[in-house]
Design a protein around this motif. Structure first.
Motif, PDB file in Angstrom:
ATOM      1  N   GLN A 113      54.579  -4.032  34.375  1.00  0.00           N
ATOM      2  CA  GLN A 113      54.229  -3.653  35.739  1.00  0.00           C
ATOM      3  C   GLN A 113      53.376  -2.383  35.774  1.00  0.00           C
ATOM      4  O   GLN A 113      52.362  -2.326  36.477  1.00  0.00           O
ATOM      5  CB  GLN A 113      55.503  -3.455  36.568  1.00  0.00           C
ATOM      6  CG  GLN A 113      56.241  -4.751  36.872  1.00  0.00           C
ATOM      7  CD  GLN A 113      57.501  -4.532  37.686  1.00  0.00           C
ATOM      8  OE1 GLN A 113      58.073  -3.437  37.715  1.00  0.00           O
ATOM      9  NE2 GLN A 113      57.961  -5.576  38.356  1.00  0.00           N
ATOM     10  N   ALA A 114      53.798  -1.386  35.007  1.00  0.00           N
ATOM     11  CA  ALA A 114      53.087  -0.104  35.027  1.00  0.00           C
ATOM     12  C   ALA A 114      51.723  -0.196  34.366  1.00  0.00           C
ATOM     13  O   ALA A 114      50.707   0.239  34.931  1.00  0.00           O
ATOM     14  CB  ALA A 114      53.940   0.973  34.347  1.00  0.00           C
ATOM     15  N   GLU A 115      51.676  -0.765  33.165  1.00  0.00           N
ATOM     16  CA  GLU A 115      50.421  -0.791  32.413  1.00  0.00           C
ATOM     17  C   GLU A 115      49.408  -1.765  33.012  1.00  0.00           C
ATOM     18  O   GLU A 115      48.203  -1.556  32.910  1.00  0.00           O
ATOM     19  CB  GLU A 115      50.680  -1.146  30.952  1.00  0.00           C
ATOM     20  CG  GLU A 115      51.790  -0.358  30.259  1.00  0.00           C
ATOM     21  CD  GLU A 115      51.555   1.149  30.208  1.00  0.00           C
ATOM     22  OE1 GLU A 115      50.787   1.689  31.030  1.00  0.00           O
ATOM     23  OE2 GLU A 115      52.147   1.809  29.336  1.00  0.00           O
ATOM     24  N   GLN A 128      54.369   4.601  21.129  1.00  0.00           N
ATOM     25  CA  GLN A 128      54.083   3.538  20.151  1.00  0.00           C
ATOM     26  C   GLN A 128      53.566   2.267  20.815  1.00  0.00           C
ATOM     27  O   GLN A 128      52.639   1.619  20.306  1.00  0.00           O
ATOM     28  CB  GLN A 128      55.335   3.241  19.330  1.00  0.00           C
ATOM     29  CG  GLN A 128      55.733   4.366  18.385  1.00  0.00           C
ATOM     30  CD  GLN A 128      56.912   3.987  17.507  1.00  0.00           C
ATOM     31  OE1 GLN A 128      56.881   2.969  16.823  1.00  0.00           O
ATOM     32  NE2 GLN A 128      57.959   4.806  17.527  1.00  0.00           N
ATOM     33  N   VAL A 129      54.146   1.906  21.947  1.00  0.00           N
ATOM     34  CA  VAL A 129      53.659   0.725  22.666  1.00  0.00           C
ATOM     35  C   VAL A 129      52.249   0.970  23.196  1.00  0.00           C
ATOM     36  O   VAL A 129      51.380   0.099  23.111  1.00  0.00           O
ATOM     37  CB  VAL A 129      54.609   0.350  23.825  1.00  0.00           C
ATOM     38  CG1 VAL A 129      53.997  -0.768  24.682  1.00  0.00           C
ATOM     39  CG2 VAL A 129      55.962  -0.101  23.289  1.00  0.00           C
ATOM     40  N   ALA A 130      52.020   2.171  23.711  1.00  0.00           N
ATOM     41  CA  ALA A 130      50.693   2.524  24.224  1.00  0.00           C
ATOM     42  C   ALA A 130      49.637   2.440  23.125  1.00  0.00           C
ATOM     43  O   ALA A 130      48.502   1.999  23.363  1.00  0.00           O
ATOM     44  CB  ALA A 130      50.713   3.928  24.826  1.00  0.00           C
ATOM     45  N   ASN A 134      46.431   0.079  23.205  1.00  0.00           N
ATOM     46  CA  ASN A 134      45.090   0.647  23.097  1.00  0.00           C
ATOM     47  C   ASN A 134      44.254  -0.068  22.034  1.00  0.00           C
ATOM     48  O   ASN A 134      43.030  -0.131  22.140  1.00  0.00           O
ATOM     49  CB  ASN A 134      45.168   2.146  22.790  1.00  0.00           C
ATOM     50  CG  ASN A 134      44.000   2.912  23.377  1.00  0.00           C
ATOM     51  OD1 ASN A 134      43.631   2.695  24.527  1.00  0.00           O
ATOM     52  ND2 ASN A 134      43.408   3.787  22.598  1.00  0.00           N
ATOM     53  N   VAL A 135      44.916  -0.591  21.003  1.00  0.00           N
ATOM     54  CA  VAL A 135      44.196  -1.402  20.007  1.00  0.00           C
ATOM     55  C   VAL A 135      43.614  -2.637  20.694  1.00  0.00           C
ATOM     56  O   VAL A 135      42.455  -3.020  20.448  1.00  0.00           O
ATOM     57  CB  VAL A 135      45.134  -1.818  18.854  1.00  0.00           C
ATOM     58  CG1 VAL A 135      44.450  -2.847  17.951  1.00  0.00           C
ATOM     59  CG2 VAL A 135      45.537  -0.601  18.030  1.00  0.00           C
TER      60      VAL A 135
END
Length: 245
Positions: A59-61, A161-163, A167-168
């Protein structure tokens, strides 16, 4: 022990056992047994917590990336230059250049709409579709049991870590967008030209061809998009929401 004493004792024990087995279990006893079979806890299970964490991220990303993509779409459209050339078989056609310029405006609007739609589709396929898997990978590594205490303690580490994984995918998205810009624009222009009826405009035997050019500024715009995403994806609210589970 005498036989006269032993036999009544055995009979009494047997009667007691049969009676207690026949007694109906109380509802709260059945509930307790059920909890013991499932681990002895009525709290949220690990799979539920992981699903909740994934939902928070998605939801946020999704909102963060969608907002960032607004600027990327505007920039990508500005970076694509469209030119139309017209050749007439009659030498006395008047104002053909003006009509071609009008067509260029319509063609550019058509191309821009296509570019924006394709970026939205690529965002979903290349980035958003992978967020759930990234969350499960990171949570499984940082908090194998996915318990609340571990999630609260490592909320920031999990988000970072998820971010990084997201980003990859963002970089993969920009590579795809840049690689496809010219080809998609040319394809859209070809379709646009095929739909033209120049004879209806009084331009008999006029053929139109298209030229597409992508500005070098596209690299700077793509880098800006990547930088913005990298900064916003490590979100304080996401950290707080995970820590509050």
């Amino acid at each position: 022990m005498r036989i006269s004493t032993f036999v009544p004792a055995i009979m009494a024990f047997t009667l007691f056992t049969a009676t207690t087995q026949a007694l109906p279990a109380h509802p709260h006893h059945e509930r307790a047994i059920d909890l013991l079979k499932r681990g002895g806890s009525s709290t949220t299970t690990a799979p539920d917590l992981i699903a909740t964490v994934a939902k928070i991220f998605i939801q946020a990303e999704t909102k963060i990336l969608a907002d960032a993509c607004v600027d990327l779409k505007v920039s990508a459209c500005a970076d694509v230059i469209v030119k139309l050339n017209a050749k007439a078989s009659l030498l006395k056609i008047i104002n053909i250049d003006v009509k071609v310029k009008d067509l260029e405006v319509s063609a550019k609007a058509d191309v821009d709409a296509d570019i924006k739609a394709r970026i939205d589709l690529d965002l979903k396929a290349v980035v958003l579709a992978n967020i759930d898997a990234h969350v499960r990978t990171v949570v499984g590594k940082v908090c194998p049991k996915a318990d609340k205490a571990c999630l609260k303690k490592n909320a920031r580490s999990i988000v970072v870590q998820v971010a990084a994984l997201i980003n990859v995918d963002v970089k993969k998205l920009t590579v795809k967008v840049k690689a496809d810009l010219a080809a998609h624009a040319k394809l859209r222009l070809d379709l646009f030209i095929k739909k033209l009826d120049l004879n209806a405009l009084g331009l008999a035997r006029v053929t139109v061809s298209a030229i597409v050019h992508v500005r070098a500024t596209v690299d700077a715009h793509i880098k800006a998009f990547i930088d913005v995403c990298a900064k916003l994806l490590v979100n304080a609210k996401v950290i707080a929401d995970i820590g509050a589970l």
